[in-house]
Design an enzyme around this catalytic site. Structure first.
Site, PDB file in Angstrom:
ATOM      1  N   LYS A 150      90.976  53.773  43.280  1.00 32.45           N
ATOM      2  CA  LYS A 150      92.660  53.116  42.630  1.00 32.45           C
ATOM      3  C   LYS A 150      93.318  54.435  41.445  1.00 32.45           C
ATOM      4  O   LYS A 150      92.796  54.732  40.419  1.00 32.45           O
ATOM      5  CB  LYS A 150      92.318  52.178  41.984  1.00 32.45           C
ATOM      6  CG  LYS A 150      91.710  50.740  42.195  1.00 32.45           C
ATOM      7  CD  LYS A 150      92.859  50.119  43.314  1.00 32.45           C
ATOM      8  CE  LYS A 150      92.200  48.884  44.486  1.00 32.45           C
ATOM      9  NZ  LYS A 150      93.404  47.963  45.207  1.00 32.45           N
ATOM     10  N   LYS A 246      94.210  41.044  55.156  1.00 35.74           N
ATOM     11  CA  LYS A 246      93.643  40.292  54.572  1.00 35.74           C
ATOM     12  C   LYS A 246      93.844  39.069  54.390  1.00 35.74           C
ATOM     13  O   LYS A 246      95.075  38.524  54.969  1.00 35.74           O
ATOM     14  CB  LYS A 246      94.154  40.531  52.940  1.00 35.74           C
ATOM     15  CG  LYS A 246      93.931  42.171  52.542  1.00 35.74           C
ATOM     16  CD  LYS A 246      94.299  42.516  51.012  1.00 35.74           C
ATOM     17  CE  LYS A 246      93.896  43.637  50.307  1.00 35.74           C
ATOM     18  NZ  LYS A 246      94.270  44.018  49.162  1.00 35.74           N
TER      19      LYS A 246
END
Length: 329
Positions: A150, A246
């Site tokens: 990230k 997702k």
């Protein structure tokens, strides 16, 4: 036989803060749905996400709106028109899959005519911190097959280099979570090549990613926030090389499978991702993960305590839940 639907908010504390470009999370707030019929019950979980205008309260309200239809027997296909894509529909859809499995005595894999989920390489996430701290975190995970890093727009090159230096052999996803602009995407291309990055995930904000249509990336770019359901693919296919499926975005396993199959038909690569969640969210996602080029289902790994019998991580290999946890009689 009559059905009953129950929905409740559950909170799972994290073992450590989960920091991305959008903010910091210290707990996973989920909605659990249980649908009971004839003494058999199925469970599903959804994670309302503020980025998409969702909250626990809004998800519970959405579930309440379709309670009568579900209790009257509405199935997964009907649900697609009763609720929009999102966490509420995901929780109900996955509960219906689990219920069908337990009623029929067939596993979800058998219903889908696919093999049972097996251990699979799943990304372990390194959250935003100083380059030194991110390098230290990567060193502890250097034997894992896949890392997700990230970053935001503040010195991402130093963070990426620190992780790569500490974990030279891992496959590598970089995820800015919509925090870059086109100039930074261009400027980072040599760094991504230098650090042997395998995938760049959603660098630009969804809704402001048209710029990618004229861009040839050095490494493939995966859509996340820009893709929710199969209807999004026409634009996405002009801008990205892969899509991140997702269940919370798609609104359940039913819609996620439709999205994955439609993406493959367009020649797009697949990634299966998740929110920070319990294993009750991950068990259904394993049925999309089997189709995917990249898997990022480490949500439960961040929990201080997961649901009993859930998935387990062994050095970056995600092991399926114990028998009977979800989607098995």
């Amino acid at each position: 036989m009559p059905r009953t639907l129950r929905a409740q908010h559950q909170r799972f504390a994290l073992s450590r803060p989960f920091r991305i470009a959008r903010g910091v999370k210290t707990a996973a707030d989920v909605v659990e749905v249980t649908i009971e019929e004839g003494g058999v019950s199925g469970r599903g979980e959804g994670v309302p996400y503020p980025r998409y205008g969702e909250s626990i309260d809004s998800a519970l309200a959405a579930i309440e709106q379709v309670r009568a239809a579900v209790e009257a027997g509405a199935g997964r296909e009907a649900l697609l028109s009763l609720l929009p894509a999102g966490a509420a529909r995901n929780a109900i859809d996955c509960a219906l899959w689990d219920l069908e499995s337990r009623k029929t005595g067939m596993t979800v894999a058998e219903i889908l005519r696919e093999p049972a989920p097996q251990a699979i390489a799943s990304a372990l996430t390194i959250v935003i911190d100083t380059p030194e701290a991110m390098g230290s975190a990567a060193a502890e995970l250097r034997h894992a097959p896949l890392l997700k890093v990230k970053v935001d727009a503040e010195n991402p090159a130093a963070c990426i280099r620190a992780v790569r230096n500490a974990a030279p052999r891992c496959a590598f996803i970089v995820d800015p979570n919509e925090s870059w602009d086109g100039a930074l995407v261009e400027a980072m291309q040599p760094v991504l090549l230098e650090c042997d990055v395998d995938l760049l995930e959603q660098p630009l904000p969804a809704g402001a990613d048209e710029w990618l249509e004229g861009f040839t990336p050095a490494v493939p770019i995966c859509a996340d926030e820009s893709v929710h359901v199969a209807d999004d693919l026409a634009a996405v296919a002009r801008r990205y090389q892969l899509v991140n499926v997702k269940l919370d975005k798609a609104g359940g396993l039913t819609a996620a499978l439709k999205l994955a199959e439609a993406a493959r038909a367009r020649g797009l690569g697949l990634m299966t991702g998740c929110m920070v969640s319990s294993s009750l969210s991950i068990a259904p996602a394993l049925h999309v993960a089997r189709m995917s080029d990249f898997v990022d289902l480490d949500g439960p790994i961040w929990l201080l305590e997961d649901r009993p019998g859930g998935v387990r991580d062994e050095s970056g290999m995600l092991l399926p839940p114990q028998p009977g946890f979800w989607g098995e009689p």
